[in-house]
Scaffold this motif. Structure first.
Motif, PDB file in Angstrom:
ATOM      1  N   THR A  31      11.900   5.062   2.675  1.00 35.15           N
ATOM      2  CA  THR A  31      11.501   6.181   2.001  1.00 35.15           C
ATOM      3  C   THR A  31      11.670   6.189   0.575  1.00 35.15           C
ATOM      4  O   THR A  31      12.797   5.485   0.109  1.00 35.15           O
ATOM      5  N   PRO A  32      10.772   6.769  -0.314  1.00 36.09           N
ATOM      6  CA  PRO A  32      10.783   6.626  -1.729  1.00 36.09           C
ATOM      7  C   PRO A  32      12.228   7.214  -2.379  1.00 36.09           C
ATOM      8  O   PRO A  32      12.659   8.298  -1.876  1.00 36.09           O
TER       9      PRO A  32
ATOM     10  N   SER B  77       0.874  -1.041   0.013  1.00 37.36           N
ATOM     11  CA  SER B  77       0.069   0.093  -0.137  1.00 37.36           C
ATOM     12  C   SER B  77       0.973   1.098   0.242  1.00 37.36           C
ATOM     13  O   SER B  77       0.407   2.138  -0.416  1.00 37.36           O
ATOM     14  N   SER B  78       2.130   1.094   0.642  1.00 33.90           N
ATOM     15  CA  SER B  78       2.727   2.407   0.628  1.00 33.90           C
ATOM     16  C   SER B  78       3.605   2.531  -0.863  1.00 33.90           C
ATOM     17  O   SER B  78       3.724   3.709  -1.389  1.00 33.90           O
ATOM     18  N   ARG B  79       3.841   1.268  -1.303  1.00 36.41           N
ATOM     19  CA  ARG B  79       4.281   1.477  -2.873  1.00 36.41           C
ATOM     20  C   ARG B  79       3.208   2.265  -3.846  1.00 36.41           C
ATOM     21  O   ARG B  79       3.476   2.855  -4.342  1.00 36.41           O
TER      22      ARG B  79
ATOM     23  N   ALA C  40       9.396   3.516  -5.145  1.00 34.68           N
ATOM     24  CA  ALA C  40       9.331   2.839  -3.970  1.00 34.68           C
ATOM     25  C   ALA C  40      10.390   1.831  -3.597  1.00 34.68           C
ATOM     26  O   ALA C  40      10.788   1.274  -4.518  1.00 34.68           O
ATOM     27  N   THR C  41      10.765   2.204  -2.405  1.00 30.08           N
ATOM     28  CA  THR C  41      11.894   0.898  -1.987  1.00 30.08           C
ATOM     29  C   THR C  41      11.133   0.093  -0.942  1.00 30.08           C
ATOM     30  O   THR C  41      10.668   0.540   0.151  1.00 30.08           O
ATOM     31  N   ILE C  42      11.361  -1.156  -1.134  1.00 24.46           N
ATOM     32  CA  ILE C  42      10.939  -2.163  -0.496  1.00 24.46           C
ATOM     33  C   ILE C  42      12.057  -3.132   0.050  1.00 24.46           C
ATOM     34  O   ILE C  42      12.749  -3.546  -0.952  1.00 24.46           O
ATOM     35  N   SER C  43      12.236  -3.723   1.159  1.00 26.51           N
ATOM     36  CA  SER C  43      13.407  -4.455   1.520  1.00 26.51           C
ATOM     37  C   SER C  43      13.080  -5.435   2.401  1.00 26.51           C
ATOM     38  O   SER C  43      11.712  -5.209   3.102  1.00 26.51           O
TER      39      SER C  43
END
Lengths: 105, 136
Positions: B67-68, B18-20, B48-51
């Motif tokens: 944080t993007p 959802s944040s993406r 968007a950064t997802i880890s």
């Protein structure tokens, strides 16, 4: 395991009382016998009610835009599953006590 | 409580997606946002950064969205001397947002979110079915 009918009846009463005031998470039991199960059930009920409360809190926060909908789903799911478990165990044990009480002596 | 853990892991995936999705919405919404001052930079596309992050409490890898990051590719330029944002040569810088790329990202975020919802649903069904055994 020695379970006398009177002990069973007392424990059953304690359990029934517990079920009746579960909504207010009443923790006091008058049972001297079957106290272990009463304590367990009381603890489990308190836990269940507190998870339900936290679920409600998160839902209220979501309504005011402070919480994520995903948090609401997980909190309410947790509450539902905890309550389901406690209710299932209570029903099972009550039916066991009922079987004991109906035993012809 | 492995099933409880899998529910929380799936929920972390939903949160990350959802944040993406929010970042993608920002990009799409600002696809035509130019600089308020003449010759300035327009909206810069965000990525968007997802880890993966190991959660010691859950003893499982959960998803965390950072944080993007700004997309440093060049801006598009358009000759439009009448535009208030145009520089001295009459060129307006437009955001480096490609609508097709954003729509593909959006579809991907949607599918990933749905996959996480299904995982959560399956875990919950497994738990409920197990509890049902007690009531028989």
């Amino acid at each position: 395991m020695a379970i006398t009918p009177s002990a069973a009846a007392a424990a059953y009463q304690a359990v029934a009382k517990m079920g009746a005031d579960s909504a207010t998470a009443g923790a006091s039991t008058g049972a001297t016998t079957g106290a272990d199960f009463s304590n367990f059930l009381s603890q489990a009920m308190t836990d269940a009610v507190s998870t339900m409360k936290s679920g409600e809190q998160v839902a209220a926060q979501q309504a005011t835009g402070k919480a994520d909908i995903v948090n609401v789903v997980t909190a309410v799911n947790n509450a539902e599953l905890t309550l389901d478990t406690v209710v299932a165990i209570r029903d099972k044990v009550i039916s066991a006590y009922q079987s004991i009480m109906q035993m012809p002596i | 409580m492995d099933l409880g853990t899998s529910m929380l892991v799936a929920a972390s995936g939903m949160r990350a997606q959802s944040s993406r999705m929010r970042t993608i919405a920002e990009n799409i919404a600002n696809a035509n946002s130019v600089s308020p001052v003449p010759g300035g930079d327009p909206y810069r596309r965000k990525i968007a950064t997802i880890s993966a992050n190991f959660d010691n409490e859950l003893n499982a890898s959960v998803v965390e969205s950072g944080t993007p990051a700004p997309d440093m590719t060049a801006f598009r330029t358009q000759y439009d001397p009448g535009n208030p944002s145009a520089d001295k040569q009459g060129y307006v810088k437009l955001p480096n947002v490609n609508a097709l790329v954003e729509i593909m990202d959006m579809r991907e975020a949607q599918s990933s979110y749905e996959a996480n919802v299904n995982a959560l649903d399956a875990s919950k069904t497994m738990l409920s079915r197990t509890i049902e055994l007690l009531t028989k």
